[in-house]
Motif scaffolding. Structure first.
Motif, PDB file in Angstrom:
ATOM      1  N   ALA A  77       0.839  -1.202   0.000  1.00 43.41           N
ATOM      2  CA  ALA A  77       0.000   0.000   0.000  1.00 43.41           C
ATOM      3  C   ALA A  77       0.875   1.254   0.000  1.00 43.41           C
ATOM      4  CB  ALA A  77      -0.934  -0.009   1.207  1.00 43.41           C
ATOM      5  N   LEU A  78       1.954   1.241   0.771  1.00 41.70           N
ATOM      6  CA  LEU A  78       2.865   2.381   0.824  1.00 41.70           C
ATOM      7  C   LEU A  78       3.560   2.582  -0.527  1.00 41.70           C
ATOM      8  CD1 LEU A  78       4.230   4.585   2.512  1.00 41.70           C
ATOM      9  CD2 LEU A  78       5.942   2.898   3.166  1.00 41.70           C
ATOM     10  N   LEU A  79       4.023   1.506  -1.140  1.00 41.09           N
ATOM     11  CA  LEU A  79       4.684   1.611  -2.447  1.00 41.09           C
ATOM     12  C   LEU A  79       3.709   2.085  -3.530  1.00 41.09           C
ATOM     13  CD1 LEU A  79       6.936  -1.579  -2.330  1.00 41.09           C
ATOM     14  CD2 LEU A  79       7.683   0.813  -2.235  1.00 41.09           C
ATOM     15  N   GLU A  80       2.484   1.621  -3.483  1.00 43.86           N
ATOM     16  CA  GLU A  80       1.479   2.078  -4.451  1.00 43.86           C
ATOM     17  C   GLU A  80       1.197   3.567  -4.265  1.00 43.86           C
ATOM     18  OE1 GLU A  80      -3.121   1.131  -5.445  1.00 43.86           O
ATOM     19  OE2 GLU A  80      -1.806  -0.605  -5.184  1.00 43.86           O
ATOM     20  N   SER A  81       1.147   3.993  -3.021  1.00 46.10           N
ATOM     21  CA  SER A  81       0.952   5.418  -2.738  1.00 46.10           C
ATOM     22  C   SER A  81       2.119   6.239  -3.307  1.00 46.10           C
ATOM     23  CB  SER A  81       0.838   5.623  -1.225  1.00 46.10           C
ATOM     24  OG  SER A  81       0.885   6.988  -0.902  1.00 46.10           O
ATOM     25  N   MET A  82       3.332   5.739  -3.155  1.00 37.76           N
ATOM     26  CA  MET A  82       4.493   6.448  -3.696  1.00 37.76           C
ATOM     27  C   MET A  82       4.445   6.484  -5.227  1.00 37.76           C
ATOM     28  SD  MET A  82       6.280   7.654  -1.281  1.00 37.76           S
ATOM     29  CE  MET A  82       4.788   7.845  -0.328  1.00 37.76           C
ATOM     30  N   ALA A  83       4.005   5.393  -5.858  1.00 42.88           N
ATOM     31  CA  ALA A  83       3.903   5.366  -7.318  1.00 42.88           C
ATOM     32  C   ALA A  83       2.884   6.407  -7.798  1.00 42.88           C
ATOM     33  CB  ALA A  83       3.501   3.972  -7.795  1.00 42.88           C
ATOM     34  N   HIS A  84       1.785   6.542  -7.077  1.00 44.73           N
ATOM     35  CA  HIS A  84       0.784   7.555  -7.438  1.00 44.73           C
ATOM     36  C   HIS A  84       1.343   8.962  -7.254  1.00 44.73           C
ATOM     37  CE1 HIS A  84      -2.475   4.865  -8.351  1.00 44.73           C
ATOM     38  NE2 HIS A  84      -2.344   4.252  -7.188  1.00 44.73           N
ATOM     39  N   ARG A  85       2.134   9.161  -6.200  1.00 45.43           N
ATOM     40  CA  ARG A  85       2.755  10.478  -5.987  1.00 45.43           C
ATOM     41  C   ARG A  85       3.722  10.832  -7.104  1.00 45.43           C
ATOM     42  NH1 ARG A  85       3.776  12.496   0.064  1.00 45.43           N
ATOM     43  NH2 ARG A  85       1.899  11.541   0.828  1.00 45.43           N
ATOM     44  N   ILE A  86       4.517   9.857  -7.509  1.00 49.69           N
ATOM     45  CA  ILE A  86       5.475  10.087  -8.598  1.00 49.69           C
ATOM     46  C   ILE A  86       4.719  10.457  -9.868  1.00 49.69           C
ATOM     47  CG2 ILE A  86       7.148   8.948 -10.124  1.00 49.69           C
ATOM     48  CD1 ILE A  86       8.076   7.389  -7.613  1.00 49.69           C
ATOM     49  N   THR A  87       3.652   9.730 -10.156  1.00 50.99           N
ATOM     50  CA  THR A  87       2.854  10.023 -11.345  1.00 50.99           C
ATOM     51  C   THR A  87       2.264  11.427 -11.261  1.00 50.99           C
ATOM     52  OG1 THR A  87       2.306   7.692 -11.606  1.00 50.99           O
ATOM     53  CG2 THR A  87       0.890   9.269 -12.722  1.00 50.99           C
ATOM     54  N   ALA A  88       1.756  11.787 -10.096  1.00 49.94           N
ATOM     55  CA  ALA A  88       1.134  13.097  -9.942  1.00 49.94           C
ATOM     56  C   ALA A  88       2.169  14.233 -10.018  1.00 49.94           C
ATOM     57  CB  ALA A  88       0.393  13.161  -8.610  1.00 49.94           C
ATOM     58  N   LYS A  89       3.328  14.023  -9.413  1.00 48.78           N
ATOM     59  CA  LYS A  89       4.348  15.089  -9.372  1.00 48.78           C
ATOM     60  C   LYS A  89       5.129  15.221 -10.659  1.00 48.78           C
ATOM     61  CE  LYS A  89       4.311  16.711  -5.142  1.00 48.78           C
ATOM     62  NZ  LYS A  89       4.125  18.126  -4.881  1.00 48.78           N
TER      63      LYS A  89
ATOM     64  N   ALA B 298       5.051  10.746 -14.582  1.00 50.10           N
ATOM     65  CA  ALA B 298       5.588   9.463 -15.032  1.00 50.10           C
ATOM     66  C   ALA B 298       4.455   8.512 -15.308  1.00 50.10           C
ATOM     67  CB  ALA B 298       6.513   8.890 -13.946  1.00 50.10           C
ATOM     68  N   PRO B 299       4.642   7.555 -16.230  1.00 49.40           N
ATOM     69  CA  PRO B 299       3.570   6.596 -16.510  1.00 49.40           C
ATOM     70  C   PRO B 299       3.314   5.730 -15.289  1.00 49.40           C
ATOM     71  CG  PRO B 299       5.590   5.997 -17.670  1.00 49.40           C
ATOM     72  CD  PRO B 299       5.829   7.328 -17.026  1.00 49.40           C
ATOM     73  N   SER B 300       2.046   5.457 -15.039  1.00 46.69           N
ATOM     74  CA  SER B 300       1.711   4.652 -13.858  1.00 46.69           C
ATOM     75  C   SER B 300       1.792   3.186 -14.188  1.00 46.69           C
ATOM     76  CB  SER B 300       0.298   5.005 -13.346  1.00 46.69           C
ATOM     77  OG  SER B 300      -0.667   4.470 -14.222  1.00 46.69           O
ATOM     78  N   ALA B 301       1.990   2.370 -13.180  1.00 45.31           N
ATOM     79  CA  ALA B 301       2.083   0.930 -13.353  1.00 45.31           C
ATOM     80  C   ALA B 301       0.729   0.359 -13.757  1.00 45.31           C
ATOM     81  CB  ALA B 301       2.573   0.273 -12.068  1.00 45.31           C
ATOM     82  N   ALA B 302      -0.358   1.016 -13.379  1.00 45.18           N
ATOM     83  CA  ALA B 302      -1.697   0.529 -13.689  1.00 45.18           C
ATOM     84  C   ALA B 302      -1.971   0.601 -15.186  1.00 45.18           C
ATOM     85  CB  ALA B 302      -2.748   1.347 -12.937  1.00 45.18           C
ATOM     86  N   THR B 303      -1.376   1.538 -15.898  1.00 43.93           N
ATOM     87  CA  THR B 303      -1.605   1.666 -17.335  1.00 43.93           C
ATOM     88  C   THR B 303      -0.747   0.703 -18.124  1.00 43.93           C
ATOM     89  OG1 THR B 303       0.055   3.392 -17.599  1.00 43.93           O
ATOM     90  CG2 THR B 303      -2.208   4.106 -17.147  1.00 43.93           C
TER      91      THR B 303
END
Length: 175
Positions: free
Chosen positions: A153-165, A168-173
């Motif tokens: 959950a923490l790593l997913e939150s960080m991935a979303h932050r990176i995408t937002a800031k 960067a392409p998200s892992a979900a896409t």
């Protein structure tokens, strides 16, 4: 007696740090002669980034340079070519920046610092958040599942932050 120049001598001839010569040697630059090293460098550098060849490499012992060439260090044609290549490179970089291919370094540094700080804080607080959930468990596999769920959950939150800031392409896409 060894006629090969030292790396320090090559560095002085090129006007570079000795550590840069060591790095270039690791990349395959010959160091048995200054001329061979210069040819290797020229083959790998763009004309816009190339420093003019040191005088010791371009003049025969009996050549006397003109006062104008001593002041400028390069011919008019060489200078014009370097300027045009540099202007073309700048135009390409500006176009790429406008298309969103380049990011501003200070903005990236700031975002990465903020994301790293959030990651540190999240990991530091992770133990406090899951301590109660893990305390009642008796099997290591159950504890591991709770800890793993929290870390994911923490790593997913960080991935979303990176995408937002940083966009960067998200892992979900899948990109």
């Amino acid at each position: 007696m060894n006629d090969e120049p030292s790396q320090a001598a090559i560095a002085r001839a090129f006007g570079l740090a000795k550590s840069r010569i060591t790095a270039m040697k690791k990349q395959g630059m010959p160091v048995h002669s200054i001329e061979a090293a210069q040819a290797w460098r020229e083959a790998r550098q763009s004309i816009a980034r190339r420093k003019p060849a040191p005088r010791s490499l371009t003049l025969a012992p009996n050549d006397l340079p003109s006062p104008a060439s001593l002041e400028l260090g390069v011919s008019h044609d060489e200078a014009r070519t370097r300027r045009e290549v540099a202007e073309a490179s700048m135009a390409e970089m500006k176009e790429a920046e406008m298309r969103g291919k380049y990011l501003i370094k200070t903005e990236v540094d700031s975002a990465v610092f903020e994301i790293g700080r959030a990651m540190r804080d999240g990991l530091t607080n992770c133990a406090r958040r899951i301590a109660a959930d893990v305390a009642g468990l008796s099997k290591a596999e159950d504890c591991e599942a709770v800890i793993d769920r929290e870390h994911r959950a923490l790593l997913e939150s960080m991935a979303h932050r990176i995408t937002a800031k940083l966009g960067a392409p998200s892992a979900a896409t899948g990109a």
